[in-house]
Design an enzyme around this catalytic site. Structure first.
Site, PDB file in Angstrom:
ATOM      1  N   GLU A   1       0.845  -1.195   0.000  1.00 41.01           N
ATOM      2  CA  GLU A   1       0.000   0.000   0.000  1.00 41.01           C
ATOM      3  C   GLU A   1       0.875   1.237   0.000  1.00 41.01           C
ATOM      4  OE1 GLU A   1      -3.201  -0.124   2.895  1.00 41.01           O
ATOM      5  OE2 GLU A   1      -2.874  -2.278   3.110  1.00 41.01           O
TER       6      GLU A   1
ATOM      7  N   HIS B   1       0.698  13.841  -0.857  1.00 42.79           N
ATOM      8  CA  HIS B   1       0.146  14.863  -1.747  1.00 42.79           C
ATOM      9  C   HIS B   1      -1.367  14.712  -1.664  1.00 42.79           C
ATOM     10  CE1 HIS B   1      -0.375  17.383  -5.302  1.00 42.79           C
ATOM     11  NE2 HIS B   1      -1.223  16.489  -5.752  1.00 42.79           N
TER      12      HIS B   1
ATOM     13  N   TYR C   1      -8.407   5.060  -9.042  1.00 45.04           N
ATOM     14  CA  TYR C   1      -8.521   3.628  -9.346  1.00 45.04           C
ATOM     15  C   TYR C   1      -8.396   3.430 -10.846  1.00 45.04           C
ATOM     16  CZ  TYR C   1     -10.465   3.292  -4.672  1.00 45.04           C
ATOM     17  OH  TYR C   1     -10.649   3.370  -3.316  1.00 45.04           O
TER      18      TYR C   1
END
Length: 157
Positions: A81, A86, A93
């Site tokens: 992950e 930012h 996705y």
């Protein structure tokens, strides 16, 4: 053992994860598909890493990455992950995420509470920011790996 695999270059599609990062932790993460996770060296130590990340052909940002089983959540499958340091306006996705892992922060560990987990992640983020300002890490931000040829989304360099 972590350092001999670094820097590690990886690219893949962002898939829906467990939906916990943003909701429970306030720390959104981008998840790679299982195929990408399985392509990582099998002996790369689990834990928290840092490096650079780029979504599609966007800007390159600092990131923190966790490789492992997330003991707090008792995952059955290993996950990778990426938390990009930012703020993005929307989800990405299906986009291609390119990352270069440049350093290792700490091993994975379990936490007694969600708060303890969150504060550890905040410390990891601060550590990553400091490390990535060092010249040996900064130079990888400009790596050609981040410049995707038009229309090329394959998972190789």
């Amino acid at each position: 053992g972590a350092m001999r695999h670094l820097p590690y270059f990886c690219r893949g599609e962002v898939v829906k994860g467990f939906g916990r990062g943003s909701k429970e932790l306030g720390i959104p993460t981008a998840n790679f598909s299982e195929q990408v996770v399985e392509s990582f060296p099998s002996d790369i130590p689990t834990g928290i890493y840092y490096g650079w990340a780029c979504v599609g052909n966007g800007d390159v940002h600092k990131m923190v990455l966790s490789i492992g089983w997330n003991p707090f959540y008792k995952n059955i499958k290993k996950s990778v992950e990426t938390h990009i340091i930012h703020t993005f306006k929307e989800d990405f996705y299906g986009e291609i995420l390119s990352i270069v892992i440049t350093g290792y922060i700490r091993p994975e560990k379990n936490f007694d509470s969600l708060d303890a987990l969150i504060s550890a992640i905040q410390e990891d983020i601060e550590e990553a920011k400091r490390q990535l300002d060092l010249p040996e890490h900064l130079k990888l931000k400009e790596d050609n790996f981040f410049h995707l040829p038009e229309g090329k989304i394959a998972n190789n360099r």
